[in-house]
Scaffold this motif. Structure first.
Motif, PDB file in Angstrom:
ATOM      1  N   LEU A 165       0.824  -1.212   0.000  1.00  5.96           N
ATOM      2  CA  LEU A 165       0.000   0.000   0.000  1.00  5.96           C
ATOM      3  C   LEU A 165       0.855   1.257   0.000  1.00  5.96           C
ATOM      4  CD1 LEU A 165      -2.826  -1.022   2.521  1.00  5.96           C
ATOM      5  CD2 LEU A 165      -3.099  -0.601   0.068  1.00  5.96           C
ATOM      6  N   LEU A 166       2.046   1.159   0.605  1.00  6.47           N
ATOM      7  CA  LEU A 166       2.921   2.319   0.747  1.00  6.47           C
ATOM      8  C   LEU A 166       4.110   2.281  -0.213  1.00  6.47           C
ATOM      9  CD1 LEU A 166       2.892   2.352   4.643  1.00  6.47           C
ATOM     10  CD2 LEU A 166       1.701   3.960   3.141  1.00  6.47           C
ATOM     11  N   ASN A 167       4.135   1.254  -1.090  1.00  4.25           N
ATOM     12  CA  ASN A 167       5.234   1.105  -2.053  1.00  4.25           C
ATOM     13  C   ASN A 167       6.601   1.037  -1.380  1.00  4.25           C
ATOM     14  OD1 ASN A 167       3.593   1.138  -4.428  1.00  4.25           O
ATOM     15  ND2 ASN A 167       3.399   3.361  -4.226  1.00  4.25           N
ATOM     16  N   ILE A 168       6.674   0.296  -0.281  1.00  3.70           N
ATOM     17  CA  ILE A 168       7.938   0.076   0.428  1.00  3.70           C
ATOM     18  C   ILE A 168       8.514  -1.267  -0.017  1.00  3.70           C
ATOM     19  CG2 ILE A 168       9.062  -0.210   2.671  1.00  3.70           C
ATOM     20  CD1 ILE A 168       6.805   1.460   3.894  1.00  3.70           C
ATOM     21  N   PRO A 169       9.703  -1.308  -0.610  1.00  9.72           N
ATOM     22  CA  PRO A 169      10.286  -2.591  -1.036  1.00  9.72           C
ATOM     23  C   PRO A 169      10.599  -3.494   0.161  1.00  9.72           C
ATOM     24  CG  PRO A 169      11.857  -0.794  -1.307  1.00  9.72           C
ATOM     25  CD  PRO A 169      10.551  -0.159  -0.947  1.00  9.72           C
ATOM     26  N   VAL A 170      10.505  -4.804  -0.080  1.00  9.78           N
ATOM     27  CA  VAL A 170      10.663  -5.771   1.003  1.00  9.78           C
ATOM     28  C   VAL A 170      11.646  -6.871   0.610  1.00  9.78           C
ATOM     29  CG1 VAL A 170       9.448  -7.267   2.629  1.00  9.78           C
ATOM     30  CG2 VAL A 170       8.225  -5.384   1.546  1.00  9.78           C
ATOM     31  N   VAL A 171      12.565  -7.175   1.537  1.00 11.69           N
ATOM     32  CA  VAL A 171      13.418  -8.356   1.436  1.00 11.69           C
ATOM     33  C   VAL A 171      12.781  -9.421   2.317  1.00 11.69           C
ATOM     34  CG1 VAL A 171      15.680  -9.357   1.941  1.00 11.69           C
ATOM     35  CG2 VAL A 171      15.510  -7.016   1.028  1.00 11.69           C
ATOM     36  N   VAL A 172      12.473 -10.575   1.743  1.00 14.40           N
ATOM     37  CA  VAL A 172      11.724 -11.600   2.473  1.00 14.40           C
ATOM     38  C   VAL A 172      12.460 -12.935   2.472  1.00 14.40           C
ATOM     39  CG1 VAL A 172       9.558 -12.888   2.621  1.00 14.40           C
ATOM     40  CG2 VAL A 172       9.525 -10.503   1.916  1.00 14.40           C
ATOM     41  N   PHE A 173      12.606 -13.525   3.658  1.00 14.79           N
ATOM     42  CA  PHE A 173      13.112 -14.886   3.788  1.00 14.79           C
ATOM     43  C   PHE A 173      11.917 -15.829   3.751  1.00 14.79           C
ATOM     44  CE2 PHE A 173      17.499 -14.517   5.772  1.00 14.79           C
ATOM     45  CZ  PHE A 173      17.643 -13.186   5.473  1.00 14.79           C
ATOM     46  N   THR A 174      11.964 -16.832   2.882  1.00 13.47           N
ATOM     47  CA  THR A 174      10.831 -17.744   2.806  1.00 13.47           C
ATOM     48  C   THR A 174      11.257 -19.097   2.262  1.00 13.47           C
ATOM     49  OG1 THR A 174       8.612 -18.080   1.884  1.00 13.47           O
ATOM     50  CG2 THR A 174      10.209 -16.941   0.496  1.00 13.47           C
ATOM     51  N   ASP A 175      10.490 -20.125   2.605  1.00 12.44           N
ATOM     52  CA  ASP A 175      10.703 -21.418   1.972  1.00 12.44           C
ATOM     53  C   ASP A 175       9.962 -21.413   0.636  1.00 12.44           C
ATOM     54  OD1 ASP A 175       7.987 -21.887   2.448  1.00 12.44           O
ATOM     55  OD2 ASP A 175       8.370 -23.007   4.294  1.00 12.44           O
ATOM     56  N   CYS A 176       9.867 -22.556  -0.004  1.00 15.32           N
ATOM     57  CA  CYS A 176       9.277 -22.595  -1.355  1.00 15.32           C
ATOM     58  C   CYS A 176       7.792 -22.921  -1.368  1.00 15.32           C
ATOM     59  CB  CYS A 176      10.032 -23.609  -2.211  1.00 15.32           C
ATOM     60  SG  CYS A 176      11.672 -23.029  -2.666  1.00 15.32           S
ATOM     61  N   THR A 177       7.130 -22.791  -0.227  1.00 13.75           N
ATOM     62  CA  THR A 177       5.701 -23.094  -0.189  1.00 13.75           C
ATOM     63  C   THR A 177       4.856 -21.846  -0.432  1.00 13.75           C
ATOM     64  OG1 THR A 177       5.486 -22.725   2.202  1.00 13.75           O
ATOM     65  CG2 THR A 177       6.143 -24.929   1.479  1.00 13.75           C
ATOM     66  N   LYS A 178       5.469 -20.668  -0.317  1.00 11.13           N
ATOM     67  CA  LYS A 178       4.702 -19.421  -0.368  1.00 11.13           C
ATOM     68  C   LYS A 178       4.763 -18.769  -1.746  1.00 11.13           C
ATOM     69  CE  LYS A 178       3.926 -19.898   4.006  1.00 11.13           C
ATOM     70  NZ  LYS A 178       2.613 -20.359   4.462  1.00 11.13           N
ATOM     71  N   SER A 179       3.779 -17.947  -2.011  1.00  8.07           N
ATOM     72  CA  SER A 179       3.749 -17.177  -3.245  1.00  8.07           C
ATOM     73  C   SER A 179       4.802 -16.071  -3.198  1.00  8.07           C
ATOM     74  CB  SER A 179       2.366 -16.559  -3.442  1.00  8.07           C
ATOM     75  OG  SER A 179       2.373 -15.619  -4.499  1.00  8.07           O
ATOM     76  N   THR A 180       5.387 -15.768  -4.349  1.00 14.03           N
ATOM     77  CA  THR A 180       6.370 -14.685  -4.421  1.00 14.03           C
ATOM     78  C   THR A 180       5.738 -13.357  -4.816  1.00 14.03           C
ATOM     79  OG1 THR A 180       6.857 -15.222  -6.726  1.00 14.03           O
ATOM     80  CG2 THR A 180       8.202 -16.298  -5.046  1.00 14.03           C
ATOM     81  N   LYS A 181       4.420 -13.338  -4.924  1.00 13.06           N
ATOM     82  CA  LYS A 181       3.723 -12.116  -5.297  1.00 13.06           C
ATOM     83  C   LYS A 181       3.957 -11.030  -4.252  1.00 13.06           C
ATOM     84  CE  LYS A 181      -0.886 -10.468  -6.635  1.00 13.06           C
ATOM     85  NZ  LYS A 181      -2.325 -10.810  -6.753  1.00 13.06           N
ATOM     86  N   ASN A 182       4.207  -9.812  -4.716  1.00  9.79           N
ATOM     87  CA  ASN A 182       4.428  -8.641  -3.859  1.00  9.79           C
ATOM     88  C   ASN A 182       5.742  -8.701  -3.087  1.00  9.79           C
ATOM     89  OD1 ASN A 182       1.959  -7.497  -4.633  1.00  9.79           O
ATOM     90  ND2 ASN A 182       0.852  -8.505  -2.962  1.00  9.79           N
ATOM     91  N   ILE A 183       6.665  -9.592  -3.471  1.00 12.19           N
ATOM     92  CA  ILE A 183       7.978  -9.656  -2.840  1.00 12.19           C
ATOM     93  C   ILE A 183       9.008  -9.064  -3.802  1.00 12.19           C
ATOM     94  CG2 ILE A 183       9.785 -11.155  -1.932  1.00 12.19           C
ATOM     95  CD1 ILE A 183       7.645 -13.106  -1.072  1.00 12.19           C
ATOM     96  N   ASP A 184       9.693  -8.027  -3.368  1.00  5.72           N
ATOM     97  CA  ASP A 184      10.663  -7.355  -4.232  1.00  5.72           C
ATOM     98  C   ASP A 184      11.994  -8.098  -4.276  1.00  5.72           C
ATOM     99  OD1 ASP A 184       9.221  -4.592  -4.735  1.00  5.72           O
ATOM    100  OD2 ASP A 184       9.010  -5.032  -2.606  1.00  5.72           O
ATOM    101  N   TYR A 185      12.456  -8.542  -3.106  1.00 10.69           N
ATOM    102  CA  TYR A 185      13.734  -9.247  -3.007  1.00 10.69           C
ATOM    103  C   TYR A 185      13.513 -10.543  -2.239  1.00 10.69           C
ATOM    104  CZ  TYR A 185      15.771  -4.870  -4.593  1.00 10.69           C
ATOM    105  OH  TYR A 185      16.077  -3.750  -5.332  1.00 10.69           O
ATOM    106  N   LEU A 186      13.423 -11.619  -2.976  1.00  7.79           N
ATOM    107  CA  LEU A 186      13.165 -12.933  -2.396  1.00  7.79           C
ATOM    108  C   LEU A 186      14.475 -13.591  -1.988  1.00  7.79           C
ATOM    109  CD1 LEU A 186      11.191 -15.406  -1.978  1.00  7.79           C
ATOM    110  CD2 LEU A 186      11.817 -16.059  -4.325  1.00  7.79           C
ATOM    111  N   VAL A 187      14.503 -14.147  -0.770  1.00  7.94           N
ATOM    112  CA  VAL A 187      15.649 -14.945  -0.315  1.00  7.94           C
ATOM    113  C   VAL A 187      15.103 -16.321   0.055  1.00  7.94           C
ATOM    114  CG1 VAL A 187      17.587 -15.129   1.292  1.00  7.94           C
ATOM    115  CG2 VAL A 187      16.761 -12.866   0.582  1.00  7.94           C
ATOM    116  N   PRO A 188      15.140 -17.274  -0.881  1.00  7.70           N
ATOM    117  CA  PRO A 188      14.537 -18.587  -0.621  1.00  7.70           C
ATOM    118  C   PRO A 188      15.457 -19.503   0.176  1.00  7.70           C
ATOM    119  CG  PRO A 188      15.381 -18.525  -2.844  1.00  7.70           C
ATOM    120  CD  PRO A 188      15.656 -17.170  -2.252  1.00  7.70           C
ATOM    121  N   ILE A 189      15.361 -19.432   1.502  1.00  7.80           N
ATOM    122  CA  ILE A 189      16.145 -20.298   2.380  1.00  7.80           C
ATOM    123  C   ILE A 189      15.248 -20.751   3.522  1.00  7.80           C
ATOM    124  CG2 ILE A 189      18.323 -19.117   1.873  1.00  7.80           C
ATOM    125  CD1 ILE A 189      18.112 -17.769   4.600  1.00  7.80           C
ATOM    126  N   ASN A 190      15.752 -21.670   4.299  1.00 10.47           N
ATOM    127  CA  ASN A 190      15.050 -22.114   5.489  1.00 10.47           C
ATOM    128  C   ASN A 190      15.191 -21.039   6.562  1.00 10.47           C
ATOM    129  OD1 ASN A 190      13.995 -23.355   7.732  1.00 10.47           O
ATOM    130  ND2 ASN A 190      15.329 -25.141   7.655  1.00 10.47           N
TER     131      ASN A 190
END
Length: 206
Positions: A165-190
């Motif tokens: 909503l505020l156009n703030i970029p996000v770095v996200v740690f996630t496993d591979c079960t989640k959607s990558t929608k709305n994630i600017d910088y994906l870090v796919p790790i445990n």
């Protein structure tokens, strides 16, 4: 940049979101293995982005909801002189920033002048301790952040909505079960792996 922590395959989940098929090397014992080269690329991309912001004195808000990573989150944010939210996220903090900002400032004003007195007298106020848990890391947050670092995506999807909503970029740690929608910088790790998160933080602080 070397990645000794990633020398062995990462086992992250037995369920894979279709958006992340390109990051999967294969499966072993029903667990997905990440492609190391793509993980390295995404990790370096996130590190370069965050270091550039920090070098230009931009605000990065670290968000952690895992008690096991509380100390690491606090130490990393302190070393970079950045704000953090540990264990307890305040819903609407970003989208209602103008309302929350006076409360945060008031808390840190009281903390500055009364913390030593309360400690010396060994006085305990449950409400104060609860507020301290929520607000103590937000002292450096003087305005809306330039970016977020979200150490856990699971259960924190509402934070992504606020950032969008505020156009703030996000770095996200996630496993591979989640959607990558709305994630600017994906870090796919445990993200439950302390060594991996520590490795990321140590690179960021160099």
């Amino acid at each position: 940049m070397n990645f000794p922590v990633f020398s062995d395959p990462q086992y992250i989940s037995n369920r894979v979101n279709p958006q992340l098929f390109d990051y999967i090397e294969g499966f072993r014992n029903h667990l997905a293995l990440l492609k190391n080269n793509k993980s390295f690329f995404l990790l370096k991309k996130a590190i370069i982005f965050l270091k550039a912001l920090n070098k230009n004195n931009q605000t990065i808000l670290f968000i952690n909801t895992n008690p096991k990573l509380s100390f690491l989150t606090r130490k990393t944010a302190a070393q970079l002189m950045q704000p953090y939210s540990n264990e307890y996220w305040i819903p609407g903090l970003l989208t209602n920033w103008s309302q929350f900002q006076p409360s945060i400032q008031s808390f840190h004003y009281c903390e500055k002048y009364f913390h030593d007195f309360l400690t010396q007298k060994k006085m305990v106020f449950p409400k104060y301790l609860k507020q301290k848990k929520k607000l103590e890391g937000l002292g450096h947050l003087k305005s809306l952040p330039s970016a977020l670092v979200l150490f856990q995506l699971d259960g924190n999807e509402a934070i992504l909505k606020e950032s969008r909503l505020l156009n703030i970029p996000v770095v996200v740690f996630t496993d591979c079960t989640k959607s990558t929608k709305n994630i600017d910088y994906l870090v796919p790790i445990n993200s439950d792996s302390f060594p991996l998160v520590y490795f990321f933080c140590s690179l960021l602080c160099k």
